[in-house]
Design an enzyme around this catalytic site. Structure first.
Site, short mmCIF file in Angstrom:
data_model
loop_
_atom_site.label_atom_id
_atom_site.label_comp_id
_atom_site.label_asym_id
_atom_site.label_seq_id
_atom_site.Cartn_x
_atom_site.Cartn_y
_atom_site.Cartn_z
N CYS A 87 0.84 -1.20 0.00
CA CYS A 87 0.00 0.00 0.00
C CYS A 87 0.88 1.26 0.00
O CYS A 87 1.65 1.46 -0.93
CB CYS A 87 -1.00 -0.04 1.15
SG CYS A 87 -2.38 1.13 0.97
N HIS A 192 -3.66 -4.80 -0.67
CA HIS A 192 -3.24 -5.46 0.57
C HIS A 192 -3.25 -6.97 0.34
O HIS A 192 -4.31 -7.59 0.33
CB HIS A 192 -4.21 -5.10 1.70
CG HIS A 192 -4.05 -3.71 2.20
ND1 HIS A 192 -3.24 -3.39 3.27
CD2 HIS A 192 -4.58 -2.54 1.77
CE1 HIS A 192 -3.29 -2.09 3.49
NE2 HIS A 192 -4.09 -1.54 2.59
N GLU A 194 -2.49 -9.30 2.34
CA GLU A 194 -3.00 -9.99 3.52
C GLU A 194 -4.52 -10.01 3.58
O GLU A 194 -5.12 -10.78 4.34
CB GLU A 194 -2.44 -9.35 4.81
CG GLU A 194 -3.04 -8.02 5.20
CD GLU A 194 -2.45 -6.81 4.48
OE1 GLU A 194 -2.73 -5.68 4.91
OE2 GLU A 194 -1.70 -7.02 3.49
#
Length: 212
Positions: A87, A192, A194
């Site tokens: 990011c 992102h 994750e």
């Protein structure tokens, strides 16, 4: 093997740490450390630079911790250890950011971070939610990822690279939005990983087992 996730006071690292720990267990990829200690960063085998919020605040916080930015630079640029920016952590790889003010980035991948200006009327900024990626580059961290894989984005600014070879993937949001950048041992994702389910975990696994 140690993967160091840099904690410089920006954003909630919980979901990122959990994802990296999960992949580490599944792939036997070593230890995951969360640190702001320059000495720990210098000992790490790979580095993750996260970031949330505004470019100037992230840049200021990274540089405010005595010796941290220098340790990251020495480890990545001089010693060639892999780095993954996430990011705003990816945006910091750029030459400059233009969020609120013009601020110098790390200048490890030439380009500028500029406001998203969709061509279509009514498209909202920030660009938030799931979007399909188009893979237009090659890199070991992209192994197993294909055009059409979805990733989760939350951002109002995007990275325009100088050299198209450094843009590894993009998505369409009223125009091309850089999704992944990379050169040599440096990679960054605007999304992102994750929070990007299978595709994101695959990218994390590739990064954690990559030995450039």
């Amino acid at each position: 093997m140690v993967t160091a996730i840099i904690d410089y006071g920006i954003g909630n690292l919980h979901s990122a740490v959990k994802a990296f720990q999960r992949v580490s267990r599944e792939r036997n990829a070593g230890e995951v450390s969360v640190t702001s200690d320059p000495e720990a960063v210098a000992r790490a085998d790979r580095i993750v630079l996260p970031g949330d919020g505004a470019f100037p605040a992230c840049r200021g916080s990274l540089f405010a911790i005595d010796g941290l930015q220098e340790a990251v630079r020495e480890t990545v640029i001089e010693r060639g250890r892999p780095l993954l920016g996430i990011c705003v952590g990816m945006q910091l790889l750029a030459t400059r950011g233009h969020e609120f003010e013009t601020v110098s980035g790390l200048d490890w991948i030439a380009g500028d971070v500029e406001p998203i200006r969709p061509r279509e009327v009514g498209m909202k900024v920030p660009h938030m939610g799931w979007n399909e990626m188009v893979i237009d580059g090659s890199h070991p961290v992209l192994e197993g990822l294909i055009t059409g894989d979805h990733a989760y984005f939350v951002h109002s600014y995007h990275f325009r690279v100088v050299d198209d070879a450094h843009r590894l993937a993009y998505c369409d949001y009223g125009g091309d939005i850089t999704a992944i950048v990379g050169r040599e041992s440096i990679v960054g994702t605007q999304f992102h990983p994750e929070k990007s389910q299978a595709a994101g975990l695959r990218l994390i696994a590739n990064f954690m087992t990559w030995t450039p």
